[in-house]
Design a protein around this motif. Structure first.
Motif, PDB file in Angstrom:
ATOM      1  N   ILE A  22      25.042 -55.857 -46.883  1.00 36.82           N
ATOM      2  CA  ILE A  22      25.957 -54.679 -46.457  1.00 36.82           C
ATOM      3  C   ILE A  22      26.800 -55.226 -45.152  1.00 36.82           C
ATOM      4  O   ILE A  22      26.895 -56.304 -44.834  1.00 36.82           O
ATOM      5  CB  ILE A  22      24.878 -53.580 -45.865  1.00 36.82           C
ATOM      6  N   ALA A  23      27.777 -54.256 -44.822  1.00 39.81           N
ATOM      7  CA  ALA A  23      28.548 -54.534 -43.866  1.00 39.81           C
ATOM      8  C   ALA A  23      27.655 -54.877 -42.537  1.00 39.81           C
ATOM      9  O   ALA A  23      26.519 -54.467 -42.340  1.00 39.81           O
ATOM     10  CB  ALA A  23      29.355 -53.237 -43.631  1.00 39.81           C
ATOM     11  N   SER A  24      28.373 -55.722 -41.650  1.00 37.39           N
ATOM     12  CA  SER A  24      27.554 -56.237 -40.564  1.00 37.39           C
ATOM     13  C   SER A  24      26.890 -54.755 -39.531  1.00 37.39           C
ATOM     14  O   SER A  24      27.470 -53.839 -39.278  1.00 37.39           O
ATOM     15  CB  SER A  24      28.583 -56.751 -39.620  1.00 37.39           C
ATOM     16  N   LEU A  25      25.682 -55.189 -39.194  1.00 36.22           N
ATOM     17  CA  LEU A  25      24.885 -54.475 -38.439  1.00 36.22           C
ATOM     18  C   LEU A  25      24.638 -55.044 -37.050  1.00 36.22           C
ATOM     19  O   LEU A  25      24.279 -56.378 -36.978  1.00 36.22           O
ATOM     20  CB  LEU A  25      23.405 -54.183 -39.080  1.00 36.22           C
ATOM     21  N   ALA A  26      24.465 -54.353 -36.079  1.00 35.39           N
ATOM     22  CA  ALA A  26      24.069 -54.748 -34.546  1.00 35.39           C
ATOM     23  C   ALA A  26      22.521 -55.163 -34.891  1.00 35.39           C
ATOM     24  O   ALA A  26      21.867 -54.530 -35.516  1.00 35.39           O
ATOM     25  CB  ALA A  26      24.185 -54.007 -33.805  1.00 35.39           C
ATOM     26  N   GLY A  27      21.828 -56.259 -34.091  1.00 32.63           N
ATOM     27  CA  GLY A  27      20.656 -56.573 -34.285  1.00 32.63           C
ATOM     28  C   GLY A  27      20.392 -58.310 -34.489  1.00 32.63           C
ATOM     29  O   GLY A  27      21.381 -58.759 -35.210  1.00 32.63           O
ATOM     30  N   GLU A  28      19.389 -58.632 -34.086  1.00 29.39           N
ATOM     31  CA  GLU A  28      18.996 -59.802 -34.507  1.00 29.39           C
ATOM     32  C   GLU A  28      18.127 -60.123 -35.839  1.00 29.39           C
ATOM     33  O   GLU A  28      17.811 -59.164 -36.061  1.00 29.39           O
ATOM     34  CB  GLU A  28      18.202 -60.639 -33.449  1.00 29.39           C
ATOM     35  N   ALA A  29      18.027 -61.272 -36.486  1.00 30.22           N
ATOM     36  CA  ALA A  29      17.322 -61.460 -37.404  1.00 30.22           C
ATOM     37  C   ALA A  29      15.739 -61.389 -37.370  1.00 30.22           C
ATOM     38  O   ALA A  29      15.290 -61.560 -36.040  1.00 30.22           O
ATOM     39  CB  ALA A  29      17.579 -62.887 -37.971  1.00 30.22           C
ATOM     40  N   GLY A  30      15.142 -60.429 -38.184  1.00 34.16           N
ATOM     41  CA  GLY A  30      13.699 -60.232 -37.932  1.00 34.16           C
ATOM     42  C   GLY A  30      13.646 -58.746 -37.425  1.00 34.16           C
ATOM     43  O   GLY A  30      12.407 -58.144 -37.094  1.00 34.16           O
ATOM     44  N   GLU A  31      14.601 -58.012 -36.817  1.00 38.34           N
ATOM     45  CA  GLU A  31      14.610 -56.597 -36.432  1.00 38.34           C
ATOM     46  C   GLU A  31      14.432 -55.629 -37.546  1.00 38.34           C
ATOM     47  O   GLU A  31      14.769 -56.101 -38.500  1.00 38.34           O
ATOM     48  CB  GLU A  31      15.761 -56.463 -35.455  1.00 38.34           C
ATOM     49  N   GLY A  62      13.918 -51.249 -43.414  1.00 42.59           N
ATOM     50  CA  GLY A  62      14.449 -52.670 -43.640  1.00 42.59           C
ATOM     51  C   GLY A  62      14.074 -53.474 -42.671  1.00 42.59           C
ATOM     52  O   GLY A  62      13.986 -53.197 -41.319  1.00 42.59           O
ATOM     53  N   GLU A  63      14.415 -54.707 -42.827  1.00 43.90           N
ATOM     54  CA  GLU A  63      14.468 -56.049 -41.749  1.00 43.90           C
ATOM     55  C   GLU A  63      15.530 -56.597 -42.062  1.00 43.90           C
ATOM     56  O   GLU A  63      15.889 -57.032 -43.003  1.00 43.90           O
ATOM     57  CB  GLU A  63      12.941 -56.759 -42.010  1.00 43.90           C
ATOM     58  N   ILE A  64      16.273 -57.078 -40.864  1.00 45.34           N
ATOM     59  CA  ILE A  64      17.346 -58.028 -41.112  1.00 45.34           C
ATOM     60  C   ILE A  64      16.959 -59.577 -41.216  1.00 45.34           C
ATOM     61  O   ILE A  64      15.714 -59.903 -40.677  1.00 45.34           O
ATOM     62  CB  ILE A  64      18.165 -57.819 -39.715  1.00 45.34           C
ATOM     63  N   VAL A  65      17.348 -60.067 -42.314  1.00 42.99           N
ATOM     64  CA  VAL A  65      17.186 -61.211 -42.758  1.00 42.99           C
ATOM     65  C   VAL A  65      18.055 -62.290 -41.974  1.00 42.99           C
ATOM     66  O   VAL A  65      17.561 -63.280 -41.291  1.00 42.99           O
ATOM     67  CB  VAL A  65      17.200 -61.523 -44.308  1.00 42.99           C
ATOM     68  N   ARG A  66      19.341 -62.048 -42.224  1.00 48.76           N
ATOM     69  CA  ARG A  66      20.396 -63.060 -41.568  1.00 48.76           C
ATOM     70  C   ARG A  66      21.559 -62.466 -41.600  1.00 48.76           C
ATOM     71  O   ARG A  66      21.878 -61.147 -42.300  1.00 48.76           O
ATOM     72  CB  ARG A  66      20.482 -64.280 -42.254  1.00 48.76           C
ATOM     73  N   HIS A  67      22.655 -62.969 -40.515  1.00 49.28           N
ATOM     74  CA  HIS A  67      23.949 -62.585 -40.519  1.00 49.28           C
ATOM     75  C   HIS A  67      24.701 -63.522 -41.378  1.00 49.28           C
ATOM     76  O   HIS A  67      24.483 -64.885 -41.113  1.00 49.28           O
ATOM     77  CB  HIS A  67      24.460 -62.063 -39.177  1.00 49.28           C
ATOM     78  N   GLY A  68      25.961 -63.110 -41.665  1.00 50.14           N
ATOM     79  CA  GLY A  68      26.805 -64.314 -42.456  1.00 50.14           C
ATOM     80  C   GLY A  68      28.356 -63.744 -42.370  1.00 50.14           C
ATOM     81  O   GLY A  68      28.362 -62.660 -41.781  1.00 50.14           O
ATOM     82  N   ARG A  69      28.895 -64.656 -43.142  1.00 48.57           N
ATOM     83  CA  ARG A  69      30.402 -64.319 -43.326  1.00 48.57           C
ATOM     84  C   ARG A  69      30.680 -64.494 -44.976  1.00 48.57           C
ATOM     85  O   ARG A  69      30.211 -65.437 -45.656  1.00 48.57           O
ATOM     86  CB  ARG A  69      31.356 -65.012 -42.703  1.00 48.57           C
ATOM     87  N   ASP A  70      31.447 -63.687 -45.568  1.00 44.55           N
ATOM     88  CA  ASP A  70      31.955 -63.783 -46.924  1.00 44.55           C
ATOM     89  C   ASP A  70      32.877 -64.832 -47.133  1.00 44.55           C
ATOM     90  O   ASP A  70      33.379 -65.431 -46.269  1.00 44.55           O
ATOM     91  CB  ASP A  70      32.729 -62.647 -47.386  1.00 44.55           C
ATOM     92  N   HIS A  94      28.956 -60.005 -42.739  1.00 46.58           N
ATOM     93  CA  HIS A  94      27.978 -59.118 -43.341  1.00 46.58           C
ATOM     94  C   HIS A  94      26.695 -59.303 -43.083  1.00 46.58           C
ATOM     95  O   HIS A  94      26.373 -60.367 -42.193  1.00 46.58           O
ATOM     96  CB  HIS A  94      28.114 -59.491 -44.961  1.00 46.58           C
ATOM     97  N   THR A  95      25.632 -58.596 -43.346  1.00 45.25           N
ATOM     98  CA  THR A  95      24.330 -58.677 -43.009  1.00 45.25           C
ATOM     99  C   THR A  95      23.288 -58.640 -44.117  1.00 45.25           C
ATOM    100  O   THR A  95      23.609 -57.676 -44.981  1.00 45.25           O
ATOM    101  CB  THR A  95      23.880 -57.444 -42.048  1.00 45.25           C
ATOM    102  N   VAL A  96      22.319 -59.556 -44.326  1.00 41.75           N
ATOM    103  CA  VAL A  96      21.310 -59.626 -45.398  1.00 41.75           C
ATOM    104  C   VAL A  96      20.085 -58.749 -44.908  1.00 41.75           C
ATOM    105  O   VAL A  96      19.581 -58.930 -43.941  1.00 41.75           O
ATOM    106  CB  VAL A  96      21.237 -60.811 -45.952  1.00 41.75           C
ATOM    107  N   VAL A  97      19.675 -57.701 -45.791  1.00 35.31           N
ATOM    108  CA  VAL A  97      18.714 -56.816 -44.994  1.00 35.31           C
ATOM    109  C   VAL A  97      17.675 -56.630 -46.390  1.00 35.31           C
ATOM    110  O   VAL A  97      18.082 -56.554 -47.453  1.00 35.31           O
ATOM    111  CB  VAL A  97      19.185 -55.334 -44.999  1.00 35.31           C
TER     112      VAL A  97
END
Length: 104
Positions: A22-31, A62-70, A94-97
């Motif tokens: 999904i579009a980028s979310l605020a938060g760290e991986a694991g939150e 859900g749980e944030i898995v990682r952040h990345g870029r397309d 983007h953010t993977v949830v």
């Protein structure tokens, strides 16, 4: 059991243990994150609830898995016979949830 949620101006069909980008979310991986805008909810027995526009009392966690870029998208403009060119690149964040559950 699945639900349709709205986040970042887009709609996603999700079920437990699904992984969505999904579009980028605020938060760290694991939150943990909670999606409150649930548009549709269907349980396994065939009963479906449709919101007008959203459902109250139902949330998706859900749980944030990682952040990345397309991948890079290139915007190239050229005006013929004018010696005018413009090349521009863009990479969307983007953010993977991972969806952990749907609470009804």
């Amino acid at each position: 059991m699945f639900a349709v949620i709205k986040t970042g101006g887009k709609q996603y069909r999700v079920a437990a243990n699904d992984t969505i980008t999904i579009a980028s979310l605020a938060g760290e991986a694991g939150e943990a994150v909670t999606f409150g805008e649930v548009l549709l909810f269907a349980d396994g027995a065939g009963a479906t609830q449709v919101g007008a526009p959203t459902l109250s009392g139902i949330s998706v966690t859900g749980e944030i898995v990682r952040h990345g870029r397309d991948k890079k998208v290139i915007a190239f403009k050229k005006r013929r016979r004018q010696n005018s060119r413009r090349k521009r690149g863009h990479r969307q964040d983007h953010t993977v949830v991972r969806i952990t559950g749907i609470s009804a």
